[in-house]
Design an enzyme around this catalytic site. Structure first.
Site, mmCIF file in Angstrom:
data_model
loop_
_atom_site.group_PDB
_atom_site.id
_atom_site.type_symbol
_atom_site.label_atom_id
_atom_site.label_comp_id
_atom_site.label_asym_id
_atom_site.label_seq_id
_atom_site.Cartn_x
_atom_site.Cartn_y
_atom_site.Cartn_z
ATOM 1 N N HIS A 306 0.859 -1.192 0.000
ATOM 2 C CA HIS A 306 0.000 0.000 0.000
ATOM 3 C C HIS A 306 0.888 1.233 0.000
ATOM 4 O O HIS A 306 1.944 1.256 0.616
ATOM 5 C CB HIS A 306 -0.896 0.016 1.248
ATOM 6 C CG HIS A 306 -2.081 0.913 1.103
ATOM 7 N ND1 HIS A 306 -2.013 2.258 1.337
ATOM 8 C CD2 HIS A 306 -3.347 0.658 0.720
ATOM 9 C CE1 HIS A 306 -3.202 2.795 1.115
ATOM 10 N NE2 HIS A 306 -4.033 1.850 0.740
ATOM 11 N N ASP A 364 -7.902 -5.469 -0.086
ATOM 12 C CA ASP A 364 -8.324 -6.321 -1.211
ATOM 13 C C ASP A 364 -7.908 -7.772 -1.063
ATOM 14 O O ASP A 364 -8.271 -8.604 -1.884
ATOM 15 C CB ASP A 364 -7.734 -5.746 -2.508
ATOM 16 C CG ASP A 364 -8.328 -4.374 -2.800
ATOM 17 O OD1 ASP A 364 -7.562 -3.430 -3.030
ATOM 18 O OD2 ASP A 364 -9.564 -4.262 -2.751
#
Ligand code: SDX
Length: 429
Positions: A306, A364
């Site tokens: 991320h 996700d």
């Protein structure tokens, strides 16, 4: 107290730049006067060190793995609230009273139907169209049906457009799903709550009564809360940039959906599930970890890493708990995909490469397993992300439009192309 400044010295000339401090989190150096004072731009492709705006909506601390919506921790909102309460909070900046919540739910419920002509719009797509292609088009098409809420300078029209999108995007998402699977469209039911209504629009069929499973509805509602907003991510920045030109809100949200579709962003939930299916069994994990670490292999572990979180994504923790809850409710024991996912996480988090680069599972990584167990095809995963993120996009768009300092976004560049040169006739080249 004198304002703090940052001194920048260029070719012997010193420029003092104001430092602005927020409520919490990193301060910023205000570089707006830089070009005027030095004739130079800053250079930050990917905006790794750039704050594009001032905002009061969402705060992320990537090192501590903290996510706050209007100051409230995501863990508490996911535990105690529902998605429409989070929508109200993101839009209005405060938690609603019981009366405000009931009025908000009533208004959203009564905007869930779409113009009947829009249903014909869907039949123009190839039957194997990806549901995200249908979402980009159908949300953009709303501006063709709701002209009475496209004037962005009218606060009343802005609120009507916002309510219409929060209410109608689930209906469009369900229509995209029904078109994708070739089943008859199902209309909204006003006696159901927001997420139960979405589930019945997706999974009800004319041949039998559909009963909403309250455990699955609560789980999906919580998944929507987790996906509602996330500061200035790529799709939110897209919505803000589109909105800065004065484009109508439906077109701006359609632009956000288009950006979210990318596998590096919201498309990662679909890509992560496909990756888990490709790995298939635990014994193949080392092969994929090696590929993820191989500089010459473009393969990345989808659902990992991320830009902001250099710690565990707080949403991924709640997502993992929800996955177990849904699989238990559905009586799914030893799901092979979950087994691969948990073993992949365990191995990755103890591997030097992932530790050194601070790569953790993101939102996700587990969502696809849950959504697949609920009956959604992989192609619908990013549509569900877009459904939930629509509220965040609208809240951010509204904040930008209402910011008196707002102006059209127009970044500059570092030009490394050809210097000025004269045209050469084709017979002399
Ligand atoms: C979302 O921004 C948001 O807030 C987004 C989001 C939201 O709610 O809006 O949180 C939603 O988009 C989550 C992210 C979903 N994407 C994925 O899961 C795709 C896989 N992840 C990567 O593509 C990547 O981690 C990004 C795109 C998410 C972040 O990329 P960055 O910040 O640009 O980091 P990077 O590409 O510079 O990576 C740093 C290093 C690199 O190695 P070096 O070049 O330094 O040697 O880490 C490596 C990368 O190669 N790396 C990975 C990796 N992610 C980064 N290596 C293997 N597998 C990965 N997944």
């Amino acid at each position: 107290m004198t304002a703090k400044t940052a001194a920048l010295s260029v070719d012997g000339n010193s420029v003092d730049l104001k430092i602005k401090q927020g409520t919490i989190g990193p301060s910023v150096v205000d570089i707006a006067p830089l070009y005027k004072d030095t004739g130079m731009f800053t250079f930050d492709p990917g905006f790794t060190s750039t704050a594009s705006c001032e905002s009061q909506i969402t705060y992320i601390d990537g090192d501590e793995g903290i996510l706050l919506y209007r100051g409230y921790p995501i863990e508490q909102l996911a535990e105690h609230g529902d998605f429409l309460e989070t929508c109200y909070l993101l839009l209005e900046g405060k938690l609603p009273t019981a009366q405000e919540k009931s009025d908000f739910d009533y208004r959203v419920t009564r905007h869930t139907m779409v113009h009947e002509q829009l249903l014909r719009f869907f039949h123009g797509f190839r039957r194997d169209a990806h549901p995200m292609s249908i979402m980009v088009a159908s949300v953009g098409a709303l501006s063709a049906f709701y002209h009475d809420s496209t004037d962005i300078n009218d606060p009343k029209q802005r609120m009507i457009a916002s309510m219409r999108m929060i209410a109608k995007v689930p209906t469009l998402a369900a229509l995209a799903y029904k078109y994708h699977v070739g089943q008859p469209f199902v209309y909204p039911q006003n006696d159901l709550d927001y997420t139960s209504n979405f589930l019945q629009m997706c999974f009800a069929v004319p041949c039998e009564e559909y009963k909403v499973n309250p455990v699955l509805s609560r789980a999906l509602d919580r998944i929507f809360i987790l996906h509602a907003d996330h500061e200035q991510n790529a799709s939110t920045s897209t919505v803000r940039l589109a909105g800065s030109s004065g484009a109508n809100p439906f077109a701006c949200i359609a632009a956000g959906i288009a950006c979210l579709w990318g596998p590096a962003h919201g498309g990662a939930n679909e890509a992560a599930l496909k990756m888990l299916e490709e790995i298939g069994t635990v014994d193949r994990i080392p092969e994929f970890i090696a590929r993820a670490k191989d500089k010459n292999d473009p393969f990345r572990l989808m659902g990992f890493g991320h830009r902001v979180y250099k710690n565990y994504d707080p949403r991924a923790k709640i997502m993992q708990k929800t996955t177990h809850e849904v699989l238990n409710e559905l009586g799914i024991k030893d799901d092979p995909l979950l087994e691969v996912a948990m073993e992949l996480e365990r191995i990755a988090l103890s591997d030097e490469y992932f530790i050194e680069k601070k790569l953790y599972p993101n939102i996700d990584f587990y969502s696809g397993i849950t959504l697949k167990a609920m009956g959604f095809p992989t192609a619908m995963f990013t549509v569900l992300f877009a459904l939930a993120r629509t509220t965040g996009w609208i809240a951010q768009w509204k904040e930008m439009i209402e910011d008196p300092a707002q102006k059209i976004g127009r970044p500059r560049q570092l030009y490394t192309g050809a210097p000025r040169r004269d045209y050469v006739n084709i017979n002399q080249r």
